[in-house]
Design a protein around this motif. Structure first.
Motif, mmCIF file in Angstrom:
data_model
loop_
_atom_site.group_PDB
_atom_site.id
_atom_site.type_symbol
_atom_site.label_atom_id
_atom_site.label_comp_id
_atom_site.label_asym_id
_atom_site.label_seq_id
_atom_site.Cartn_x
_atom_site.Cartn_y
_atom_site.Cartn_z
ATOM 1 N N THR A 53 161.418 100.599 77.102
ATOM 2 C CA THR A 53 160.396 100.836 76.537
ATOM 3 C C THR A 53 160.474 100.615 74.814
ATOM 4 N N LEU A 54 161.756 99.814 74.533
ATOM 5 C CA LEU A 54 161.987 99.443 73.002
ATOM 6 C C LEU A 54 160.982 98.268 72.699
ATOM 7 N N SER A 55 160.952 97.945 71.425
ATOM 8 C CA SER A 55 160.370 96.732 71.383
ATOM 9 C C SER A 55 161.111 95.571 71.398
ATOM 10 N N ALA A 56 160.588 94.498 71.206
ATOM 11 C CA ALA A 56 161.425 93.135 71.616
ATOM 12 C C ALA A 56 162.554 92.855 70.586
ATOM 13 N N PRO A 57 162.115 93.201 69.377
ATOM 14 C CA PRO A 57 163.316 93.146 68.220
ATOM 15 C C PRO A 57 164.458 94.152 68.633
ATOM 16 N N GLU A 58 164.050 95.485 68.912
ATOM 17 C CA GLU A 58 164.975 96.411 69.096
ATOM 18 C C GLU A 58 166.022 96.068 70.284
ATOM 19 N N LYS A 59 165.209 95.603 71.402
ATOM 20 C CA LYS A 59 166.257 95.107 72.489
ATOM 21 C C LYS A 59 167.222 94.073 72.048
ATOM 22 N N ARG B 193 166.543 107.094 69.152
ATOM 23 C CA ARG B 193 165.633 106.446 67.930
ATOM 24 C C ARG B 193 165.502 107.415 66.905
#
Ligand code: THU
Length: 154
Positions: A16-22, A137
């Motif tokens: 469920t994380l954003s692409a930059p977070e992943k 988070r």
């Protein structure tokens, strides 16, 4: 007067994380592979994303004289400080393949994170992950270190 210190954080599935977070957690995982941890064998990787999208990484560095070693978070943050890049930090991710639950920073690292966040004048997003798909988070280092030491001479 009694006061209550409330901490809000999110427990998330990595999907469920954003692409930059992943991407940042993946960078921290890669960095953990290069940790120098022959004594504890506990590898930790840390990664930050700057406002312009650049990613920097660090990992724990141990030494036969044990207290000379340093955690992944401080290895990374001091290196960023040395390059005057602290003020652009936006997201910090920490990962260890040796912890099933999300790996949480030690007190000394929280203190260093706290001061650098103040210097950078924006709230950092903090991601903590381990070998499972669970990610914590937090928004703002103050959530991790209430009553941090700050140098405000009288
Ligand atoms: N360590 C980190 O790098 N970050 C943490 O958040 C906790 C602990 C390192 C220090 C040492 O090299 C090893 O993990 C075992 O404590």
């Amino acid at each position: 007067m009694q006061r209550l210190w409330r901490v809000t954080y999110e427990e998330l599935h990595e999907d469920t994380l954003s692409a930059p977070e992943k991407e940042l957690i993946q960078a921290a995982a890669k960095a953990a592979e290069h940790a120098y941890a022959p004594y504890s064998k506990f590898h930790v990787g840390a990664a930050v994303r700057l406002r312009d999208g650049r990613i920097y990484t660090g990992n724990n560095q141990e030494n036969a004289a044990y207290p000379s070693g340093l955690c992944a978070e401080r290895t990374l943050l001091f290196s960023l400080g040395a390059q005057s890049l602290i003020s652009s930090v936006e997201i910090l991710a920490v990962y260890s393949p040796h912890s099933l639950s999300p790996v949480m920073p030690c007190g000394a690292c929280r203190q260093v994170m706290h001061e650098y966040q103040e210097k950078s004048q924006n709230r950092w997003v903090l991601l903590f992950a381990g070998a499972s798909s669970l990610v914590y988070r937090f928004v703002g280092v103050e959530s991790l270190l209430p009553f941090a030491f700050v140098w405000r001479p009288a």
